[in-house]
Design a protein around this motif. Structure first.
Motif, short mmCIF file in Angstrom:
data_model
loop_
_atom_site.label_atom_id
_atom_site.label_comp_id
_atom_site.label_asym_id
_atom_site.label_seq_id
_atom_site.Cartn_x
_atom_site.Cartn_y
_atom_site.Cartn_z
N PHE A 56 0.91 -1.26 0.03
CA PHE A 56 -0.16 0.10 0.04
C PHE A 56 0.91 1.26 0.11
O PHE A 56 0.49 2.26 -0.72
N LEU A 57 1.84 1.13 0.83
CA LEU A 57 2.91 2.37 0.66
C LEU A 57 3.48 2.45 -0.56
O LEU A 57 3.76 3.61 -0.92
N LYS A 58 3.80 1.42 -1.20
CA LYS A 58 4.39 1.52 -2.47
C LYS A 58 3.69 2.40 -3.40
O LYS A 58 3.86 3.30 -4.30
N ARG A 59 2.19 2.19 -3.42
CA ARG A 59 1.36 2.90 -4.25
C ARG A 59 1.08 4.27 -3.97
O ARG A 59 0.73 5.11 -4.75
N LEU A 60 1.63 4.66 -2.78
CA LEU A 60 1.35 6.14 -2.38
C LEU A 60 2.37 7.08 -2.84
O LEU A 60 2.32 8.30 -3.03
N VAL A 61 3.75 6.29 -3.06
CA VAL A 61 4.74 7.11 -3.36
C VAL A 61 4.91 7.36 -4.77
O VAL A 61 4.15 6.73 -5.64
N GLN A 62 5.81 8.53 -5.05
CA GLN A 62 6.00 8.93 -6.67
C GLN A 62 6.72 7.96 -7.46
O GLN A 62 7.29 7.09 -6.67
N GLU A 63 6.68 7.60 -8.69
CA GLU A 63 7.04 6.98 -9.25
C GLU A 63 8.85 6.81 -9.34
O GLU A 63 9.38 5.66 -9.39
N ASP A 64 9.56 7.90 -9.08
CA ASP A 64 10.97 8.26 -9.02
C ASP A 64 11.24 7.74 -7.59
O ASP A 64 12.53 7.52 -7.58
N GLU A 65 10.24 7.54 -6.69
CA GLU A 65 10.83 7.18 -5.42
C GLU A 65 10.42 5.41 -5.12
O GLU A 65 10.77 5.06 -4.13
N VAL A 66 9.88 4.83 -6.32
CA VAL A 66 9.51 3.55 -5.92
C VAL A 66 10.69 2.58 -5.66
O VAL A 66 10.33 1.58 -4.69
N TRP A 67 11.86 2.84 -6.21
CA TRP A 67 13.18 2.12 -5.94
C TRP A 67 13.57 2.00 -4.34
O TRP A 67 13.72 0.94 -3.79
N ALA A 68 13.12 3.06 -3.64
CA ALA A 68 13.34 3.17 -2.35
C ALA A 68 12.29 2.24 -1.55
O ALA A 68 13.04 1.51 -0.64
N THR A 69 10.97 2.48 -1.80
CA THR A 69 10.05 1.60 -0.89
C THR A 69 10.15 0.24 -1.49
O THR A 69 10.28 -0.69 -0.69
N ASP A 70 10.79 -0.38 -2.66
CA ASP A 70 10.89 -1.36 -3.02
C ASP A 70 12.05 -2.08 -2.12
O ASP A 70 12.27 -3.36 -1.68
N PHE A 71 13.07 -1.36 -2.19
CA PHE A 71 14.25 -1.81 -1.21
C PHE A 71 13.76 -1.71 0.21
O PHE A 71 14.55 -2.77 1.04
N ILE A 72 13.06 -0.98 0.50
CA ILE A 72 12.81 -1.12 2.09
C ILE A 72 11.88 -2.24 2.32
O ILE A 72 12.12 -3.03 3.30
N ALA A 73 10.94 -2.64 1.40
CA ALA A 73 10.16 -3.79 1.53
C ALA A 73 10.93 -5.16 1.34
O ALA A 73 10.55 -6.22 2.27
N THR A 74 11.77 -5.18 0.80
CA THR A 74 12.42 -6.33 0.46
C THR A 74 13.70 -6.53 1.67
O THR A 74 13.60 -7.52 2.03
N SER A 75 14.09 -5.34 1.98
CA SER A 75 14.88 -5.69 3.36
C SER A 75 14.15 -6.05 4.46
O SER A 75 14.80 -6.82 5.34
N PHE A 76 13.34 -5.49 4.61
CA PHE A 76 12.25 -5.79 5.84
C PHE A 76 11.91 -7.28 5.84
O PHE A 76 11.95 -7.98 6.84
N SER A 77 11.26 -7.70 4.59
CA SER A 77 10.88 -9.04 4.32
C SER A 77 12.17 -10.10 4.55
O SER A 77 11.79 -10.97 5.49
N VAL A 78 13.29 -9.79 4.19
CA VAL A 78 14.50 -10.78 4.49
C VAL A 78 14.89 -10.64 5.82
O VAL A 78 14.86 -11.78 6.64
N LEU A 79 14.77 -9.31 6.64
CA LEU A 79 15.39 -9.31 8.04
C LEU A 79 14.18 -9.73 8.89
O LEU A 79 14.53 -10.68 9.94
N TYR A 80 12.86 -10.07 8.71
CA TYR A 80 11.78 -10.42 9.47
C TYR A 80 12.06 -12.09 9.31
O TYR A 80 11.83 -12.70 10.26
N LYS A 81 12.34 -12.44 7.99
CA LYS A 81 12.41 -13.98 8.02
C LYS A 81 13.62 -14.66 8.72
O LYS A 81 13.70 -15.46 9.43
N VAL A 82 14.76 -13.76 8.41
CA VAL A 82 16.16 -14.35 9.18
C VAL A 82 16.05 -14.08 10.50
O VAL A 82 16.70 -14.87 11.26
#
Length: 285
Positions: free
Chosen positions: A72-98
């Motif tokens: 949901f947060l990804k859809r709120l940000v502007q297109e040029d900032e999507v990479w940042a939210t993608d990085f945060i989401a992926t990092s959080f997912s990995v850290l949560y699992k590890v």
């Protein structure tokens, strides 16, 4: 005539398989154990909290709350900032699992092993099955080491079978049913001091019954995603350990002799013997 014999054999096979399924699902028999043993009540509750609430709850929390919120947060940000939210989401997912899912998985595996053993011991005592007089310590260590090796080789074989085209998934499922039955009944066999070979002989002579007994819990967990399947299996497993103590395995008697005993562990035992010989050669024993 021959046709009637074949029909009778098929009917018997269906009845034996179904008796395994029925024995596994005699969950009302668990009420007796839960009512008469404080240990079984306490450990079963602990299994439910550990596997159902903490482990499965953590996975479901991430899948149905955290991950949708990040999307949901990804859809709120502007297109040029999507990479940042993608990085945060992926990092959080990995850290949560590890740092949460994987440690809980490992810890629950160890704790489950201890709790299952206590549940099985209490159930076997309440059925007044006195253990057979003990065997020498060294012999018992050898037998248990062999049992662990055979089980490990069986698991490897099971996963290798799953890669066979078309029939692989079916073979994997059937073997997972047998594996579930082995886990459930092994507590009683160890309690009665059966040798590893005696357990294999008994299992191979009751192969269809054990396929039926392991079917319900394997069926439920088979269609679950990774990790959730382990949690579901661990959640229901104590109940099937209890029903196994009251089960009465049935063998095929009317079927052709080649089907009355199925050499399920022939390859597994052959590979295990080969590994032992390699070990002996490497260590000079």
């Amino acid at each position: 005539g021959k046709g009637k014999e074949q029909v009778g054999a098929f009917q018997e096979a269906g009845q034996v398989w179904l008796s395994g399924v029925k024995d596994a699902l005699m969950l009302h028999k668990c009420i007796y154990f839960l009512a008469h043993s404080e240990t079984i009540r306490f450990r079963t509750l602990q299994c439910f909290i550990l596997n159902g609430v903490i482990f499965l709850g953590s996975i479901l929390l991430f899948n149905f709350a955290v991950e949708p919120a990040l999307n949901f947060l990804k859809r709120l940000v502007q297109e040029d900032e999507v990479w940042a939210t993608d990085f945060i989401a992926t990092s959080f997912s990995v850290l949560y699992k590890v740092f949460w899912i994987y440690p809980i998985y490992c810890i629950s595996f160890v704790l489950n092993t201890v709790m299952y053993q206590e549940i099985a011991d209490s159930a076997l005592r309440s059925t007044q099955r006195a253990p057979v007089p003990g065997i020498p310590v060294l012999e018992r260590i050898i037998q248990e080491t062999w049992r662990v090796l055979v089980n490990l080789v069986y698991l490897v074989e099971m996963y290798l079978l799953s890669y066979i085209p078309i029939i692989g998934p079916l073979l994997y499922f059937v073997h997972s049913c047998w594996m579930a039955s082995i886990y459930c009944f092994e507590y009683g066999w160890v309690h009665q001091r059966w040798s590893a070979n005696a357990r294999v002989d008994y299992f191979e002579c009751h192969w269809l019954y054990f396929f039926g007994f392991g079917f319900p819990v394997s069926f439920v967990s088979y269609f679950c995603p990774r990790f959730i399947d382990a949690g579901v299996f661990a959640l229901f497993f104590p109940l099937f350990v209890l029903t196994a103590t009251r089960a009465e395995p049935k063998a095929l008697q009317q079927c052709p002799k080649q089907f009355q005993r199925l050499p399920l562990f022939m390859v597994v035992q052959g590979v295990s013997c080969f590994l032992v010989r390699i070990f002996e050669g490497a260590t000079g024993v």
